[in-house]
Design a protein around this motif. Structure first.
Motif, PDB file in Angstrom:
ATOM      1  N   VAL A 161       0.821  -1.214   0.000  1.00 14.17           N
ATOM      2  CA  VAL A 161       0.000   0.000   0.000  1.00 14.17           C
ATOM      3  C   VAL A 161       0.852   1.260   0.000  1.00 14.17           C
ATOM      4  N   GLU A 162       1.894   1.281   0.796  1.00 13.53           N
ATOM      5  CA  GLU A 162       2.656   2.511   1.004  1.00 13.53           C
ATOM      6  C   GLU A 162       3.875   2.643   0.092  1.00 13.53           C
ATOM      7  N   TYR A 163       4.502   1.544  -0.286  1.00 14.38           N
ATOM      8  CA  TYR A 163       5.745   1.600  -1.052  1.00 14.38           C
ATOM      9  C   TYR A 163       5.664   0.870  -2.397  1.00 14.38           C
ATOM     10  N   GLY A 164       4.785  -0.111  -2.504  1.00 18.84           N
ATOM     11  CA  GLY A 164       4.809  -1.022  -3.642  1.00 18.84           C
ATOM     12  C   GLY A 164       4.504  -0.353  -4.972  1.00 18.84           C
ATOM     13  N   ARG A 165       5.457  -0.385  -5.875  1.00 18.28           N
ATOM     14  CA  ARG A 165       5.290   0.103  -7.236  1.00 18.28           C
ATOM     15  C   ARG A 165       6.069  -0.813  -8.174  1.00 18.28           C
ATOM     16  N   MET A 215      -2.009 -18.600   7.016  1.00 20.00           N
ATOM     17  CA  MET A 215      -2.492 -17.393   7.679  1.00 20.00           C
ATOM     18  C   MET A 215      -2.036 -16.119   6.971  1.00 20.00           C
ATOM     19  N   MET A 216      -0.838 -16.119   6.425  1.00 16.19           N
ATOM     20  CA  MET A 216      -0.247 -14.896   5.883  1.00 16.19           C
ATOM     21  C   MET A 216      -1.081 -14.230   4.790  1.00 16.19           C
ATOM     22  N   PRO A 217      -1.555 -14.945   3.761  1.00 18.33           N
ATOM     23  CA  PRO A 217      -2.340 -14.235   2.733  1.00 18.33           C
ATOM     24  C   PRO A 217      -3.630 -13.624   3.257  1.00 18.33           C
ATOM     25  N   VAL A 218      -4.247 -14.250   4.244  1.00 23.86           N
ATOM     26  CA  VAL A 218      -5.468 -13.674   4.828  1.00 23.86           C
ATOM     27  C   VAL A 218      -5.141 -12.360   5.535  1.00 23.86           C
ATOM     28  N   VAL A 219      -4.041 -12.353   6.280  1.00 22.85           N
ATOM     29  CA  VAL A 219      -3.633 -11.131   6.979  1.00 22.85           C
ATOM     30  C   VAL A 219      -3.251 -10.042   5.989  1.00 22.85           C
ATOM     31  N   VAL A 220      -2.546 -10.423   4.923  1.00 24.63           N
ATOM     32  CA  VAL A 220      -2.134  -9.436   3.917  1.00 24.63           C
ATOM     33  C   VAL A 220      -3.345  -8.772   3.292  1.00 24.63           C
ATOM     34  N   ARG A 221      -4.315  -9.564   2.867  1.00 21.60           N
ATOM     35  CA  ARG A 221      -5.483  -9.008   2.193  1.00 21.60           C
ATOM     36  C   ARG A 221      -6.310  -8.109   3.118  1.00 21.60           C
ATOM     37  N   SER A 222      -6.570  -8.571   4.334  1.00 19.80           N
ATOM     38  CA  SER A 222      -7.377  -7.765   5.258  1.00 19.80           C
ATOM     39  C   SER A 222      -6.652  -6.486   5.653  1.00 19.80           C
ATOM     40  N   THR A 223      -5.346  -6.582   5.936  1.00 16.54           N
ATOM     41  CA  THR A 223      -4.582  -5.394   6.313  1.00 16.54           C
ATOM     42  C   THR A 223      -4.481  -4.409   5.162  1.00 16.54           C
ATOM     43  N   GLU A 224      -4.310  -4.935   3.967  1.00 15.16           N
ATOM     44  CA  GLU A 224      -4.223  -4.072   2.791  1.00 15.16           C
ATOM     45  C   GLU A 224      -5.498  -3.245   2.607  1.00 15.16           C
ATOM     46  N   GLU A 225      -6.642  -3.881   2.776  1.00  9.32           N
ATOM     47  CA  GLU A 225      -7.904  -3.159   2.633  1.00  9.32           C
ATOM     48  C   GLU A 225      -8.076  -2.111   3.722  1.00  9.32           C
ATOM     49  N   MET A 226      -7.647  -2.423   4.934  1.00  7.24           N
ATOM     50  CA  MET A 226      -7.764  -1.459   6.026  1.00  7.24           C
ATOM     51  C   MET A 226      -6.843  -0.252   5.816  1.00  7.24           C
ATOM     52  N   LYS A 228      -5.900   0.937   2.949  1.00  6.21           N
ATOM     53  CA  LYS A 228      -6.431   1.746   1.852  1.00  6.21           C
ATOM     54  C   LYS A 228      -7.576   2.647   2.307  1.00  6.21           C
ATOM     55  N   LEU A 229      -8.227   2.290   3.414  1.00  8.91           N
ATOM     56  CA  LEU A 229      -9.326   3.117   3.919  1.00  8.91           C
ATOM     57  C   LEU A 229      -8.845   4.353   4.665  1.00  8.91           C
ATOM     58  N   VAL A 230      -7.565   4.406   5.014  1.00 10.01           N
ATOM     59  CA  VAL A 230      -7.031   5.589   5.699  1.00 10.01           C
ATOM     60  C   VAL A 230      -6.974   6.751   4.709  1.00 10.01           C
ATOM     61  N   PRO A 231      -7.591   7.888   5.011  1.00 11.82           N
ATOM     62  CA  PRO A 231      -7.602   9.016   4.059  1.00 11.82           C
ATOM     63  C   PRO A 231      -6.192   9.496   3.741  1.00 11.82           C
ATOM     64  N   ASN A 232      -5.934   9.795   2.479  1.00 10.94           N
ATOM     65  CA  ASN A 232      -4.620  10.303   2.075  1.00 10.94           C
ATOM     66  C   ASN A 232      -4.326  11.667   2.683  1.00 10.94           C
TER      67      ASN A 232
END
Length: 350
Positions: A161-165, A215-226, A228-232
């Motif tokens: 979310v923050e660095y990945g390009r 467990m890891m992919p479930v945590v990645v997906r849920s955390t990623e969505e959360m 993204k909800l933080v306002p820029n």
């Protein structure tokens, strides 16, 4: 003037006729009664056939009555609502039936003695014994899997979310999607192949490694969505004050989404708590208490349920123990879900 005021107070005639609020309940009662009558007349004993028939009659009756009174347009809206209610009931009824059957059969031997004793020298065909060793094994294996999988999952989501390009982020996203659909037996076989390479015997930590992979992919997906909800705007305001990006993530982004991240982790724990295949391959089961997950075989609740039910053909005691352990596992998962909801409400931004 008085005639104009009186005319304004008259009820509007533009609104068409509408059904009373109790109409859906009356249609539902009539559908159930008609479904029972048709089932009795046709000699149908299956409850599933009766439920499907009642659902079809409810939807059809809703459309016919609403079309005659309110028109076809409103009837279509009521039919869509009826489909939602029927689908909800079709999903809830099997769930309630499962919970009721588990509670009814699991409470036969579920008591303090059952929770505080292991199988030890008790044979599977004999009465007595308990699941204390399985509870310890499950808590240790799931706890170690959480210690491994949760930080890696959260850090991976932060990167995406923050660095990945670029290509690396796309590759990580692709492999996370692939890992989400990996069967649990494949994760167990992967760790088992590593154990065979080093000639290692079954032990609890091996099961934790397989559970962490799940467990890891479930945590990645849920955390990623959360995240993204933080306002820029929050990120931009922090960066405008000269705060470094890593500190902005640590002090602004993560606290804002902490409730959702914690909920995702708790739900991932609940997802791996019931896995049986990796534990069966890697932990192997043990009727005695083993507090050391890094040495020797261990028990766990899902594996205990499988082993007891497989021995229940000629033993009522093993059958009762399997249902009691199932009830304990359901209670454990339910507590985790309630805790996740409580934490989400507590940490929700206000």
């Amino acid at each position: 003037m008085s005639h104009a005021v009186i005319a304004d107070k008259r009820p509007s005639t533009l609104r068409g006729a509408s059904l009373p609020k109790w109409t859906p309940w009356a249609i539902a009662a009539g559908s159930v009664a008609l479904g029972l009558g048709i089932s009795a007349a046709a000699g149908l004993d299956s409850k599933i056939q009766w439920a499907v028939m009642a659902g079809v009659l409810f939807v059809a009756g809703t459309y016919v009555i609403a079309a005659r009174v309110e028109g076809r347009r409103q009837a279509k809206d009521r039919v869509a609502t009826s489909f939602v209610w029927v689908a909800f009931l079709l999903a809830v009824i099997p769930l309630l039936s499962l919970v009721w059957a588990t509670v009814q059969r699991g409470t036969k031997v579920l008591d303090v003695y059952f929770l505080t004793h292991s199988m030890g020298v008790v044979a599977d065909s004999e009465a007595g014994g308990g699941i204390y060793h399985a509870i310890i094994g499950s808590l240790e294996q799931v706890g170690l899997a959480t210690v491994i999988g949760a930080p890696i999952g959260v850090l991976t989501a932060i990167y995406l979310v923050e660095y990945g390009r670029g290509n690396l982020a796309r590759a990580v996203t692709f492999f996370v999607d692939v890992m989400t659909g990996i069967p649990s037996i494949v994760a167990g076989l992967f760790i088992l192949s590593l154990m065979l390479m080093w000639d290692m015997q079954p032990f609890g930590f091996a099961g934790s490694l397989a559970l962490a992979i799940l467990m890891m992919p479930v945590v990645v997906r849920s955390t990623e969505e959360m995240l993204k909800l933080v306002p820029n705007e929050l990120r931009e305001a922090s960066l405008a004050l000269g705060v470094p990006k890593w500190r902005t993530i640590l002090k602004v982004v993560l606290p804002t989404s902490l409730g959702g991240i914690t909920t995702g982790i708790m739900l991932a724990i609940a997802r791996i708590a019931g896995e049986t295949a990796p534990v069966l391959l890697l932990v192997f089961g043990n009727p005695f208490i083993n507090n050391n997950p890094f040495e020797g075989a261990q028990a766990s609740l899902p594996l205990f349920i499988y082993q007891q039910y497989s021995q229940s053909a000629g033993s009522t005691a093993a059958y009762d123990r399997a249902w009691a352990a199932s009830l304990t596992l359901i209670a454990f998962v339910m507590i985790l879900n309630l805790a996740a909801r409580g934490i989400a409400r507590w940490k929700a931004p206000r």
